[in-house]
Design an enzyme around this catalytic site. Structure first.
Site: not given
Ligand code: NDP
Length: 280
Positions: A52, A96, A119
């Protein structure tokens, strides 16, 4: 033989678009920034976070990594998220997953400012998708939609089957297909006759997590197949939920694993960060 849907190429084009948007933000004095929170030392998560970071750099997005110990408490993590929520230089917050078992993951996801939830997992953003007013759409289903668009797959009136009903992939995927006027069916572990459901589908999205479960012989000839699964097969190699070798003979178009949905997911995350920066 099916056309290969090249996630690497499509994601590259998307990242180039994101980079242009980022340039526009910078021209007005806004440096888009993604904060990444990694708890513990799960090696797969560390690889995702590194990837990422690389894609963000390519798009001109700044990243700030926050690495916390495996013994972090829910309260401790909530405190970090609170600070990031309040930091005006942070556009997007990514925690995460998976989180260590002692942490209440739902409480953490709920605590992220929905305007920074790149997200797309916050109930507000999931709800917005449901009522047809999306803001941040979960990156994996968004990436699948962008691949369907890129291949020119007709969705209006098409029969679409989504296998898997997780909150981060299957459910938002079904909503997106519905919004694109497909007739959507969802299958899951209690579905009685999966091969029959697959045989009906003009568009098949597999998000199960079982190596090569969906057989080529089940697939409707000419169907478009999007394989979200990332599994390790018995041979130790990465493979999807669809048996690629047999499916490629019947499908009209199909994503490979790796090189399909994976790179799209990360590119869509960057798309969401650039979108989040528009707010400033
Ligand atoms: P989950 O484990 O949360 O969900 C799996 C779903 O598959 C569940 O809804 C489950 O049904 C269903 N399922 C399980 N067994 C069967 C079966 N035999 N027949 C039909 N349905 C079944 O997984 P995720 O949605 O998080 O991920 C799915 C896959 O996608 C994984 O391989 C994951 O690694 C991959 N993934 C890939 C990403 C990418 O960027 N390419 C991103 C995210 C995920 P039930 O609800 O009834 O239990």
């Amino acid at each position: 033989m099916a056309e290969l849907i090249d996630g690497r190429a499509i994601s590259k084009a998307l990242l180039a678009d994101v980079a242009k948007t980022v340039e526009q933000h910078k021209a007005r004095g806004v440096q888009p920034k993604l904060a990444v929170v990694l708890v513990g030392d799960d090696p797969a998560s560390a690889v995702y976070v590194r990837n990422k970071g690389k894609r963000a750099a390519e798009a001109g997005i700044e990243t700030a990594d926050h690495r916390l110990g495996a013994d972090t408490t829910t309260e401790g993590l909530l405190g970090v998220v609170r600070e990031l929520n309040e930091d005006p230089s942070v556009d997007g917050i990514l925690v995460q997953l998976p989180l260590p078992p002692q942490i209440d993951a739902d409480a953490v996801l709920l605590s992220i400012d929905p305007a920074k939830d790149v997200d797309g997992f916050h109930p507000e953003n999931l709800g917005r998708l449901m009522i047809g007013e999306p803001r941040f759409v979960a990156c994996t289903p968004l990436g699948c939609m962008k691949m369907l668009e890129a291949t020119g797959t007709e969705l209006s009136g098409a029969k679409a089957l989504v296998v898997g009903r997780s909150t981060i992939v299957g459910k938002p995927m079904a909503q997106l297909l519905l919004a694109a006027n497909a007739t959507v069916t969802m299958a899951h572990s209690r579905t009685r006759d999966l091969p029959a459901a697959v045989a009906e589908a003009d568009v098949l999205v597999a998000a199960v997590g079982r190596p090569r479960m969906i057989q080529g012989a089940w697939i409707k000839p000419g169907a478009t197949v999007i394989d979200v699964g990332i599994n390790r097969g018995e041979d130790g190699k990465l493979c999807g939920d669809v048996d690629f070798a047999t499916a490629v003979e019947r499908a009209g178009a199909i994503t490979p694993v790796p090189g399909g949905v994976g790179p799209m997911t990360i590119a869509c995350l960057m798309h969401n960060v650039a979108l989040a920066a528009s707010r400033r």
